[in-house]
Design an enzyme around this catalytic site. Structure first.
Site, PDB file in Angstrom:
ATOM      1  N   GLU A 344      14.641  -5.531   4.436  1.00  0.00           N
ATOM      2  CA  GLU A 344      13.479  -5.949   5.236  1.00  0.00           C
ATOM      3  C   GLU A 344      13.235  -7.461   5.204  1.00  0.00           C
ATOM      4  O   GLU A 344      12.091  -7.902   5.099  1.00  0.00           O
ATOM      5  CB  GLU A 344      12.231  -5.200   4.760  1.00  0.00           C
ATOM      6  CG  GLU A 344      12.337  -3.715   5.019  1.00  0.00           C
ATOM      7  CD  GLU A 344      11.171  -2.918   4.443  1.00  0.00           C
ATOM      8  OE1 GLU A 344      10.638  -2.084   5.179  1.00  0.00           O
ATOM      9  OE2 GLU A 344      10.809  -3.101   3.265  1.00  0.00           O
TER      10      GLU A 344
HETATM   11  C1  ACM Z   1      13.117  -0.146   1.294  1.00  0.00           C
HETATM   12  O1  ACM Z   1      12.553   0.963   1.358  1.00  0.00           O
HETATM   13  N1  ACM Z   1      12.589  -1.199   1.905  1.00  0.00           N
HETATM   14  C2  ACM Z   1      14.340  -0.333   0.537  1.00  0.00           C
END
Ligand code: ACM
Length: 538
Positions: A344
């Protein structure tokens, strides 16, 4: 809804017979689970989680008595495993259970044997007969796992910390067992809510019973930095001073972190520490203004958004910082891996992300460790030997899955953590108060009923190193929360990691899981009573 049509007479009665047969099979399943837990009943050999590779029931049961001794080899490791077993058994049985290297009749024996190479690094053989129980392994880890099997073969009340009534019997026969995968992990996010050393140790205790052998600690995120780094002290004193919701947060001193490591090691569990980079870094950016591209520290963050923070990829100080952090963390880490996150990174350009990973992965290697990253790392160039942790969903992200499979073909090992299967923070259903639902609801059956070996199309079977169940803690801070979300899904993940694919069957698994209910209760684990599981009345 349409009206049911009257059925022809014969077909109707056939259906009734079938339904009766099905419901009596279900009742028999329940009876099996319940009767195995009745005082005095001997649990059938092999009715444990994870299902063993091979089970051969034979002969009469073994009975543990006040005369029982735990006889081990003279190695300190075998002795220590014997002591751990005694610690579990003494409070409930009320027996002395001395641990000795001297031969003792009708004892529990723990033997290491260099001739047993077929048992591998973690396998064991358990033989039970009226004359004794013998657990044999090539390595101490195998003895430890064999002891977890022995615990589960004894009545559930053996887990209690107050005296209970026996008899303490173990069915006769032989179990020969070794794992399908070497990586059977659980992850704790100690950043969104800080979890104390005792909370982490308690989780380790519970994971070990199911033969989990990796504990991944998510030590940094936007909401808090949790591990002391001497060369950048504000990471913890300031960056660790809060958490989601604005609570006081916290962090581990190096001495406290070593205490976690020792506890994990004595449970044959390797700790994989994660510093999430270049995103999920607000706590670090808030602590040191120079880490920001504009030189201005943002405020601490106590919300639950993701994707808004990034280390400053072009600045040299970023790599001085990463080098110090990895150096100190590597010096603390007895295990092989350091997890560098990489998920992310929505506030880092693709070009910067690739440049960052190209500079950071060699730092991990320089300090003698191997990289693990979330699967977005496969969008850069994973280092030789790196592992990628897949956390996507079943039905979406086909292009990303193909990218991960391609990396696997090129030698990147994979740990599977599909979010809509084994994220333990996903709600079970719409009525679950804790947890999140962005990956959908994850019922107990859904978390168990998939095959890691065939999950990622195109990935070579040998690239799959195992499974790992993350527990993110945006909504979780107390032991009761951990218990409710991890149990009873965690044992299913442990079984996916350990048991041969041929043993996979929800209908028989759910009966074995039901039999774990009283054991979890005896351990003080407040598990979710999923209606999918035929729990015995307690
Ligand atoms: C994640 O759930 N951002 C690894």
């Amino acid at each position: 809804m349409s009206q049911p049509r009257p059925l022809p007479r014969l077909l109707g009665s056939l259906l009734l017979v079938t339904a009766a047969a099905l419901s009596s099979a279900a009742a028999a399943g329940q009876a099996t689970a319940a009767s195995a837990e009745r005082a005095g009943a001997v649990r059938p050999l092999g009715q444990i989680i994870p299902a063993p590779a091979s089970v051969s029931p034979a002969g009469s049961p073994y009975t543990l008595t006040s005369a029982t001794r735990i006889q081990t080899d003279a190695t300190p490791e075998a002795r220590a495993v014997g002591e751990r077993l005694a610690e579990v058994l003494r409070p409930s049985t009320g027996y002395g259970l001395p641990v000795t290297t001297r031969p003792a009749p009708q004892s529990i024996r723990l033997r290491l044997s260099s001739a047993e190479s077929a048992l591998g690094e973690e396998g064991y053989r358990l033989k039970s007969a009226p004359g004794g129980v013998t657990i044999t392994a090539l390595r101490p880890a195998g003895l430890f796992h064999g002891v977890q099997t022995l615990r589960q073969l004894l009545p559930a009340s053996v887990e209690a910390d107050t005296p209970q009534r026996g008899p303490w019997q173990v069915a006769g026969g032989t179990i020969t067992d070794s794992p399908r995968y070497g990586h059977r992990g659980a992850m704790l996010d100690v950043s969104r809510h800080f979890l104390t050393v005792d909370q982490v140790k308690r989780y380790i205790d519970h994971l070990a019973l199911y033969k989990i052998n990796k504990l991944h600690l998510h030590l940094s995120d936007d909401q808090g930095w949790r591990i002391a780094i001497d060369s950048w002290p504000r990471l913890t004193t300031y960056g660790g001073s809060t958490e989601v919701g604005g609570g006081p947060g916290g962090y581990y001193t190096k001495a406290q972190y070593r205490e976690i490591l020792r506890h994990a090691s004595s449970h044959y569990m390797e700790v994989v520490p994660e510093i999430d980079m270049p995103g999920h870094t607000n706590a670090a950016l808030a602590s040191y203004a120079e880490l920001n591209c504009d030189g201005v520290a943002p405020p601490l963050y106590t919300g639950t958004a993701v994707g808004f923070s990034s280390l400053c990829v072009p600045k040299q100080v970023t790599y001085d910082f990463v080098d110090d952090v990895i150096r100190e963390l590597a010096a603390l880490t007895p295990g092989r891996y350091i997890h560098i996150g990489g998920d992310e990174a929505h506030s880092t350009s693709r070009e910067d992300y690739v440049a960052f990973m190209n500079k950071v992965q060699p730092i991990v290697a320089k300090y003698g460790k191997t990289v693990v990253g979330w699967h977005q790392l496969t969008g850069a160039s994973p280092a030789k030997g790196a592992l990628a942790q897949y956390w996507g969903l079943d039905g979406t992200g086909q292009a990303e899955k193909a990218q991960v499979a391609e990396a696997a073909k090129n030698g990147t090992g994979l740990i599977l953590s599909p979010a809509d299967r084994i994220y333990l923070d996903m709600k079970y259903n719409k009525d679950t108060e804790l947890g999140l639902a962005w990956a959908g609801y994850v019922s107990v059956q859904r978390s168990y009923d998939w095959n890691p070996g065939t999950y990622l199309p195109g990935a070579p079977a040998a690239a799959i190193k195992g499974v790992e169940a993350p527990l993110w803690t945006e909504t979780i801070s107390r032991n009761e929360h951990i218990d409710h979300m991890a149990f009873p899904r965690l044992p299913g993940v442990a079984e996916l990691g350990w048991s041969p694919a041929a043993t996979h069957d929800w209908d028989t698994y759910k009966v074995r899981l039901a039999a774990q209910g009283p054991r979890l209760s005896a351990l003080g684990i407040d598990y979710y009573r999923s209606p999918q599981v035929p729990w015995p009345a307690q």
